[in-house]
Design an enzyme around this catalytic site. Structure first.
Site, mmCIF file in Angstrom:
data_model
loop_
_atom_site.group_PDB
_atom_site.id
_atom_site.type_symbol
_atom_site.label_atom_id
_atom_site.label_comp_id
_atom_site.label_asym_id
_atom_site.label_seq_id
_atom_site.Cartn_x
_atom_site.Cartn_y
_atom_site.Cartn_z
ATOM 1 N N ASP A 111 22.002 -34.771 -15.726
ATOM 2 C CA ASP A 111 23.123 -33.834 -15.810
ATOM 3 C C ASP A 111 24.343 -34.642 -16.260
ATOM 4 O OD1 ASP A 111 24.799 -31.552 -15.242
ATOM 5 O OD2 ASP A 111 25.399 -32.596 -13.430
ATOM 6 N N ASP B 247 28.325 -33.347 -16.361
ATOM 7 C CA ASP B 247 29.525 -33.208 -15.515
ATOM 8 C C ASP B 247 29.180 -33.500 -14.058
ATOM 9 O OD1 ASP B 247 30.277 -30.451 -17.559
ATOM 10 O OD2 ASP B 247 31.491 -32.259 -17.430
ATOM 11 N N LYS C 226 20.506 -24.144 -16.632
ATOM 12 C CA LYS C 226 20.000 -24.518 -15.308
ATOM 13 C C LYS C 226 20.529 -23.538 -14.258
ATOM 14 C CE LYS C 226 22.218 -28.322 -15.946
ATOM 15 N NZ LYS C 226 22.892 -29.631 -15.737
ATOM 16 N N ASP D 227 24.379 -33.109 -9.787
ATOM 17 C CA ASP D 227 25.392 -33.080 -8.710
ATOM 18 C C ASP D 227 25.475 -31.701 -8.073
ATOM 19 O OD1 ASP D 227 28.376 -31.817 -9.941
ATOM 20 O OD2 ASP D 227 26.632 -32.074 -11.217
#
Ligand SMILES: O=C(O)[C@H](O)[C@H](O)COP(=O)(O)O
Ligand SMILES: [Mg+2]
Length: 303
Positions: A25, A27, A222, A247
């Protein structure tokens, strides 16, 4: 059941040795806004040096792969365009290959130039998006610029920092009483992590449209399998030999869990420790947790 907390070099090495493909991922894992997470550059270099494959899997639809490549370059992160799999690209692939969106129709875009660029790349005509005509105020007394348009065959909603009432009114008009007009979201993230805090994400931008239209959108990004199926179809790997690092429990971790890909949650982005441990922990449980992806940099020193 609790996740395994990774904290020793032996635990890091055992995990890394068991993974062939790292789905990372962006960000909240690679960077927080303009800041690269400490240690991550070294980790990426190390993983490549030991022959691991890396794919960057982001729900952020504001940029095309080309734009992401330019962003990574500016951040000093080595990446090739085909290693980037964003929800803008995934949405274009979905409309082109799965929906087989008709060439004589247009998609009304709530989103920015990056999303339009990926649609152009697959030959899908679009309206709205970065068009200055839609980045304006309309008075409740004047809907003359908001009319039905039979050339619109879909509404696609992604991250749009220019979101406004005119865009909502046009998208609502195309969707209202018209099941023939597809309703698609690039992703549905509630928030977006940057500068050590969070701000409204794409999901917060599409929510008013879902509420007003009472339509149930198809969500591409996602945690939806549409995106994982598209990634595997393009990059051909065994999900059992991949690791999704994210995250966000509700996007990244559910994404991996839903596709037989093991999951590693890192902190400092959207999901907080208390959502994983303690009395009010989420039912979504990652396989592993650690503070930061950058912590794997210690392996590079062990080499
Ligand atoms: O609002 C959004 O679009 C998302 O929150 C954001 O961009 C998430 O990006 P990712 O963590 O998937 O890289
Ligand atoms: Mg993230």
């Amino acid at each position: 059941m609790a996740p395994q907390t990774l904290s020793t070099v032996e635990e890091y090495k055992k995990l890394v040795d068991s993974v062939e493909v790292f789905l990372l991922d962006c960000d909240g894992v690679i960077y927080h806004g303009p800041q690269v997470v400490p240690g991550v550059k070294e980790v990426l270099k190390y993983l490549r040096s030991i022959g691991k494959r890396i794919l960057f899997v982001t729900n952020n639809a504001s940029k095309s792969r080309r734009m992401y490549k330019s962003t990574f370059d500016k951040l000093g992160i080595e990446v090739s365009e085909n290693e980037i799999f964003g929800s803008a690209y995934a949405s274009a692939v979905y409309m082109s290959k799965i929906l087989q969106f008709p060439k004589d129709k247009r998609v009304y875009v709530i989103g920015q130039a990056g999303l339009e660029e990926e649609l152009d790349a697959v030959g899908i005509a679009h309206a709205g998006g970065s068009d200055p005509e839609d980045r304006v105020f309309i008075d409740q007394g004047d809907y003359s610029s908001v009319v039905a348009d039979p050339s619109i065959g879909a509404v696609l909603c992604g991250f749009d920092a220019y979101i406004n009432y005119k865009k909502y009114s046009k998208a609502y008009t195309y969707l209202k009483d018209n099941e023939g007009c597809h309703f698609l979201l690039t992703n549905q993230d509630a928030t977006f992590p940057t500068n050590g805090t969070t701000y409204p994400g794409s999901g917060a931008m599409s929510a008013p449209l879902v509420f007003a239209s009472k339509r149930t959108p198809t969500i591409i990004g996602k945690p939806n399998k549409i995106m994982m199926d598209a990634i595997i179809a393009e990059h051909h790997f065994d999900p059992a030999k991949a690791l999704m690092v994210g995250d966000n429990l509700s996007t990244d971790i559910e994404f991996g869990l839903g596709s037989g890909v093991r999951t590693l949650l890192v902190f400092g982005g959207v999901t907080k420790r208390e959502q994983v441990f303690g009395d009010n922990a989420s039912e979504t449980v990652p396989d592993f947790v650690m503070e930061s992806l950058g912590d794997l940099a210690v392996l590079a020193k062990e080499k």
